[in-house]
Design an enzyme around this catalytic site. Structure first.
Site, PDB file in Angstrom:
ATOM      1  N   SER A 128       0.839  -1.196   0.000  1.00 28.55           N
ATOM      2  CA  SER A 128       0.000   0.000   0.000  1.00 28.55           C
ATOM      3  C   SER A 128       0.874   1.247   0.000  1.00 28.55           C
ATOM      4  O   SER A 128       1.982   1.239   0.553  1.00 28.55           O
ATOM      5  CB  SER A 128      -0.839  -0.033   1.279  1.00 28.55           C
ATOM      6  OG  SER A 128      -1.401   1.217   1.534  1.00 28.55           O
ATOM      7  N   TYR A 153      -1.627  -1.479  10.939  1.00 35.34           N
ATOM      8  CA  TYR A 153      -1.867  -2.007   9.587  1.00 35.34           C
ATOM      9  C   TYR A 153      -0.731  -1.584   8.651  1.00 35.34           C
ATOM     10  O   TYR A 153      -0.144  -2.412   7.942  1.00 35.34           O
ATOM     11  CB  TYR A 153      -3.214  -1.505   9.033  1.00 35.34           C
ATOM     12  CG  TYR A 153      -3.360  -1.743   7.547  1.00 35.34           C
ATOM     13  CD1 TYR A 153      -3.556  -3.018   7.045  1.00 35.34           C
ATOM     14  CD2 TYR A 153      -3.254  -0.679   6.634  1.00 35.34           C
ATOM     15  CE1 TYR A 153      -3.654  -3.245   5.669  1.00 35.34           C
ATOM     16  CE2 TYR A 153      -3.356  -0.906   5.273  1.00 35.34           C
ATOM     17  CZ  TYR A 153      -3.561  -2.182   4.788  1.00 35.34           C
ATOM     18  OH  TYR A 153      -3.636  -2.399   3.432  1.00 35.34           O
ATOM     19  N   LYS A 157       2.442  -3.783   6.532  1.00 38.16           N
ATOM     20  CA  LYS A 157       2.846  -3.722   5.122  1.00 38.16           C
ATOM     21  C   LYS A 157       4.346  -3.431   5.023  1.00 38.16           C
ATOM     22  O   LYS A 157       5.047  -4.037   4.208  1.00 38.16           O
ATOM     23  CB  LYS A 157       2.034  -2.667   4.368  1.00 38.16           C
ATOM     24  CG  LYS A 157       0.555  -3.011   4.223  1.00 38.16           C
ATOM     25  CD  LYS A 157       0.331  -4.285   3.421  1.00 38.16           C
ATOM     26  CE  LYS A 157      -1.123  -4.699   3.365  1.00 38.16           C
ATOM     27  NZ  LYS A 157      -1.353  -6.042   2.845  1.00 38.16           N
TER      28      LYS A 157
HETATM   29  P1  NAD Z   1     -10.725  -7.534   1.529  1.00 37.49           P
HETATM   30  O1  NAD Z   1     -10.884  -7.495   3.016  1.00 37.49           O
HETATM   31  O2  NAD Z   1     -11.907  -7.259   0.669  1.00 37.49           O
HETATM   32  O3  NAD Z   1     -10.138  -8.953   1.101  1.00 37.49           O
HETATM   33  C1  NAD Z   1      -9.198  -9.652   1.868  1.00 37.49           C
HETATM   34  C2  NAD Z   1      -9.641 -11.118   1.897  1.00 37.49           C
HETATM   35  O4  NAD Z   1      -8.673 -11.875   2.632  1.00 37.49           O
HETATM   36  C3  NAD Z   1     -10.983 -11.310   2.585  1.00 37.49           C
HETATM   37  O5  NAD Z   1     -11.841 -12.038   1.718  1.00 37.49           O
HETATM   38  C4  NAD Z   1     -10.650 -12.115   3.847  1.00 37.49           C
HETATM   39  O6  NAD Z   1     -11.681 -13.016   4.210  1.00 37.49           O
HETATM   40  C5  NAD Z   1      -9.368 -12.801   3.453  1.00 37.49           C
HETATM   41  N1  NAD Z   1      -8.457 -13.143   4.552  1.00 37.49           N
HETATM   42  C6  NAD Z   1      -7.991 -12.329   5.535  1.00 37.49           C
HETATM   43  N2  NAD Z   1      -7.142 -13.003   6.320  1.00 37.49           N
HETATM   44  C7  NAD Z   1      -7.058 -14.264   5.823  1.00 37.49           C
HETATM   45  C8  NAD Z   1      -6.327 -15.418   6.183  1.00 37.49           C
HETATM   46  N3  NAD Z   1      -5.510 -15.443   7.242  1.00 37.49           N
HETATM   47  N4  NAD Z   1      -6.491 -16.546   5.440  1.00 37.49           N
HETATM   48  C9  NAD Z   1      -7.336 -16.572   4.379  1.00 37.49           C
HETATM   49  N5  NAD Z   1      -8.045 -15.503   3.989  1.00 37.49           N
HETATM   50  C10 NAD Z   1      -7.899 -14.357   4.698  1.00 37.49           C
HETATM   51  O7  NAD Z   1      -9.520  -6.540   1.182  1.00 37.49           O
HETATM   52  P2  NAD Z   1      -9.058  -5.953  -0.230  1.00 37.49           P
HETATM   53  O8  NAD Z   1      -9.458  -4.538  -0.284  1.00 37.49           O
HETATM   54  O9  NAD Z   1      -9.433  -6.873  -1.310  1.00 37.49           O
HETATM   55  O10 NAD Z   1      -7.488  -5.972  -0.013  1.00 37.49           O
HETATM   56  C11 NAD Z   1      -6.662  -7.004  -0.550  1.00 37.49           C
HETATM   57  C12 NAD Z   1      -5.224  -6.736  -0.174  1.00 37.49           C
HETATM   58  O11 NAD Z   1      -4.850  -5.458  -0.672  1.00 37.49           O
HETATM   59  C13 NAD Z   1      -4.948  -6.691   1.328  1.00 37.49           C
HETATM   60  O12 NAD Z   1      -3.678  -7.242   1.553  1.00 37.49           O
HETATM   61  C14 NAD Z   1      -4.948  -5.209   1.626  1.00 37.49           C
HETATM   62  O13 NAD Z   1      -4.184  -4.919   2.767  1.00 37.49           O
HETATM   63  C15 NAD Z   1      -4.314  -4.665   0.378  1.00 37.49           C
HETATM   64  N6  NAD Z   1      -4.633  -3.255   0.116  1.00 37.49           N
HETATM   65  C16 NAD Z   1      -5.938  -2.862   0.059  1.00 37.49           C
HETATM   66  C17 NAD Z   1      -6.237  -1.527  -0.165  1.00 37.49           C
HETATM   67  C18 NAD Z   1      -7.663  -1.046  -0.195  1.00 37.49           C
HETATM   68  O14 NAD Z   1      -7.877   0.153  -0.033  1.00 37.49           O
HETATM   69  N7  NAD Z   1      -8.655  -1.900  -0.414  1.00 37.49           N
HETATM   70  C19 NAD Z   1      -5.200  -0.599  -0.344  1.00 37.49           C
HETATM   71  C20 NAD Z   1      -3.877  -1.037  -0.309  1.00 37.49           C
HETATM   72  C21 NAD Z   1      -3.602  -2.384  -0.071  1.00 37.49           C
HETATM   73  N1  UFG Z   2     -12.604  10.882   4.047  1.00 33.21           N
HETATM   74  C1  UFG Z   2     -13.599  11.755   4.440  1.00 33.21           C
HETATM   75  N2  UFG Z   2     -14.721  11.229   4.992  1.00 33.21           N
HETATM   76  C2  UFG Z   2     -14.909   9.896   5.168  1.00 33.21           C
HETATM   77  C3  UFG Z   2     -13.881   9.009   4.754  1.00 33.21           C
HETATM   78  C4  UFG Z   2     -12.732   9.540   4.198  1.00 33.21           C
HETATM   79  O1  UFG Z   2     -13.465  12.961   4.297  1.00 33.21           O
HETATM   80  O2  UFG Z   2     -15.944   9.492   5.698  1.00 33.21           O
HETATM   81  C5  UFG Z   2     -11.383  11.440   3.427  1.00 33.21           C
HETATM   82  C6  UFG Z   2     -10.132  11.132   4.221  1.00 33.21           C
HETATM   83  O3  UFG Z   2      -9.937  12.104   5.204  1.00 33.21           O
HETATM   84  C7  UFG Z   2      -9.085  11.146   3.121  1.00 33.21           C
HETATM   85  C8  UFG Z   2      -9.821  10.663   1.885  1.00 33.21           C
HETATM   86  O4  UFG Z   2     -11.204  10.827   2.181  1.00 33.21           O
HETATM   87  O5  UFG Z   2      -8.676  12.447   2.914  1.00 33.21           O
HETATM   88  C9  UFG Z   2      -9.569   9.210   1.558  1.00 33.21           C
HETATM   89  O6  UFG Z   2      -9.796   8.437   2.728  1.00 33.21           O
HETATM   90  P1  UFG Z   2      -9.850   6.842   2.698  1.00 33.21           P
HETATM   91  O7  UFG Z   2     -10.107   6.385   4.099  1.00 33.21           O
HETATM   92  O8  UFG Z   2     -10.763   6.379   1.637  1.00 33.21           O
HETATM   93  O9  UFG Z   2      -8.390   6.440   2.228  1.00 33.21           O
HETATM   94  P2  UFG Z   2      -6.963   6.781   2.873  1.00 33.21           P
HETATM   95  O10 UFG Z   2      -6.142   7.382   1.781  1.00 33.21           O
HETATM   96  O11 UFG Z   2      -7.073   7.548   4.101  1.00 33.21           O
HETATM   97  O12 UFG Z   2      -6.367   5.374   3.259  1.00 33.21           O
HETATM   98  C10 UFG Z   2      -6.715   4.123   2.660  1.00 33.21           C
HETATM   99  C11 UFG Z   2      -6.295   3.062   3.641  1.00 33.21           C
HETATM  100  C12 UFG Z   2      -4.792   3.068   3.743  1.00 33.21           C
HETATM  101  C13 UFG Z   2      -4.214   2.829   2.398  1.00 33.21           C
HETATM  102  C14 UFG Z   2      -4.688   3.885   1.457  1.00 33.21           C
HETATM  103  C15 UFG Z   2      -4.176   3.637   0.079  1.00 33.21           C
HETATM  104  O13 UFG Z   2      -6.909   3.333   4.860  1.00 33.21           O
HETATM  105  O14 UFG Z   2      -4.340   2.061   4.594  1.00 33.21           O
HETATM  106  O15 UFG Z   2      -6.106   3.925   1.442  1.00 33.21           O
HETATM  107  O16 UFG Z   2      -4.491   2.368  -0.358  1.00 33.21           O
HETATM  108  F1  UFG Z   2      -2.869   2.888   2.427  1.00 33.21           F
END
Ligand code: NAD
Ligand code: UFG
Length: 340
Positions: A128, A153, A157
């Site tokens: 991330s 979290y 990463k």
């Molecule tokens: P998500 O929660 O929708 O999907 C994660 C999946 O992993 C879930 O289905 C959950 O049941 C499964 N899981 C968790 N722990 C497990 C385990 N120990 N064994 C088997 N399954 C397990 O999340 P996502 O948004 O699809 O994110 C996927 C990956 O991308 C994660 O590693 C997350 O940290 C990373 N990521 C997500 C975002 C975001 O904003 N969505 C941003 C940056 C990085």
């Molecule tokens: N925001 C609002 N109101 C809300 C939710 C969010 O104003 O109800 C604002 C936040 O302050 C921020 C922007 O919208 O300025 C985006 O917020 P998100 O929570 O959607 O995303 P972030 O960039 O804060 O962080 C998320 C995850 C991080 C990850 C990052 C990039 O929380 O762990 O996305 O993947 F690293």
């Protein structure tokens, strides 16, 4: 020629499900592992509907070595493992740090151990842009140093990246993808994001407010040092993010080295403020949104967006969807799951 077999962990989640679709549509034979702790079975059904193929799904935990070994032995040999399984809620990680360190680190370690045992070499990791914190230079490139993680979290990463870089010296080939802010849903509206409980992230909060599940969106601060005072992020369509995985996997398979570690930003390179995003959402979907300006959320980064040039030149990847596409697809998905 027989299709290459790919293991997708966390494939019943948001990004994993979209990536599984792109892999299957590109002709790969995909096995999904997920413990369903943070997922909704509708996503597995959606993958089948989009691809027209039954999903090979194995319910189990990535920390469970016996379970993993069985999947590797019965479904392998895998050409590549794409590791999405993790917990991702920043606030929850502050409340329950051990839950996050235990799950996110141990699942990665167990998975790599089983890969080594089974002779599988290629691995793609979901990281991330949170690893950068507030970068000194924007757009931020992969060369930027890590800042102190804002949450457990984020720390998982950073630590996972370090572990994987070390492990790559043991004849494992690894690509780490640092995602910027994934949003949107599949254009078919058959898969998308289903947050558990109250959403933390902006776009699901917007769509749930517009659909009437939440009363009001609070914009967290309008006194930042940006043009309209609200924070700036790089929002990337989840299907573009999914295709970046396919490209990264193919690039990795072309490498000749037995030890390999490389990091890529996956973002659009475009910074969008919270207010700009709200206004685009309203305009594209022709809906009203009840929102107010509130105080800052602690730990928020003021401004970050990617320098995606490395992924563009090495992987031949670029984001294709616009912010409007993302907001349209997010809204179509929200209406679909609310049956409206
Ligand atoms: P998500 O929660 O929708 O999907 C994660 C999946 O992993 C879930 O289905 C959950 O049941 C499964 N899981 C968790 N722990 C497990 C385990 N120990 N064994 C088997 N399954 C397990 O999340 P996502 O948004 O699809 O994110 C996927 C990956 O991308 C994660 O590693 C997350 O940290 C990373 N990521 C997500 C975002 C975001 O904003 N969505 C941003 C940056 C990085
Ligand atoms: N925001 C609002 N109101 C809300 C939710 C969010 O104003 O109800 C604002 C936040 O302050 C921020 C922007 O919208 O300025 C985006 O917020 P998100 O929570 O959607 O995303 P972030 O960039 O804060 O962080 C998320 C995850 C991080 C990850 C990052 C990039 O929380 O762990 O996305 O993947 F690293």
């Amino acid at each position: 020629m027989k299709a290459k077999k790919i293991l997708v962990t966390g494939g019943a989640g948001y990004i994993g499900a979209h990536t599984a679709v792109e892999l299957i549509n590109a002709g790969y034979d995909v096995a999904i592992v997920d413990n369903l702790s943070r997922s909704d079975k509708r996503l597995l059904e959606g993958i089948e509907k989009i691809t027209g193929k039954p999903v090979k799904f194995f319910e189990g935990d990535c920390r469970d070595r016996n379970f993993l070994l069985k999947v590797f032995q019965s479904e392998g040999p895998f050409s590549c493992v794409l590791h999405f399984a993790a917990y991702k809620a920043v606030g929850e990680s502050v409340e329950k740090p051990l839950l996050y360190y235990e799950n996110n680190l141990n699942s990665t370690i167990a998975l790599v151990e089983i890969m080594i045992k089974c002779g599988v070499t290629d691995f793609i990791f979901s990281s991330s842009c949170t690893v950068y914190g507030q970068p000194d230079q924007i757009p931020v490139s992969e060369a930027a140093p890590f800042k102190k993680a804002e949450s457990p979290y984020g720390a998982t990463k950073q630590m996972s990246e370090r572990i994987l870089e070390d492990v790559s010296r043991n004849n494992i080939r690894i690509i780490t993808l640092r995602y910027f802010n994934p949003i949107g849903a599949h254009p078919s509206a058959l898969i998308g994001e289903i947050p558990l409980g109250t959403p933390n992230n902006l776009v699901p909060f917007i769509t749930q407010t517009a659909v009437g599940v939440r009363e009001k969106l609070t914009v967290f601060g309008n006194d930042y040092n940006t043009a309209d005072g609200t924070c700036i992020r790089d929002y990337i369509h989840v299907v573009d993010l999914a295709t970046a995985h396919v490209k990264a996997m193919e690039y990795l398979s072309q490498q000749r080295e037995t030890k390999f570690y490389e990091v890529f930003n996956v973002g659009t390179g475009i910074g969008v403020s919270v207010l700009e995003l709200i206004n685009r959402f309203k305009a594209v979907n022709n809906v009203e949104l009840n929102y107010e300006i509130g105080s800052r959320r602690s730990g928020d980064i003021e401004k970050v967006f990617a320098d995606p040039s490395k992924a563009m030149s090495s992987l031949g990847w670029a984001a294709k969807f616009t912010i409007d596409d993302s907001l349209l697809h997010a809204w179509q998905w929200e209406k679909k799951i609310r049956d409206k």
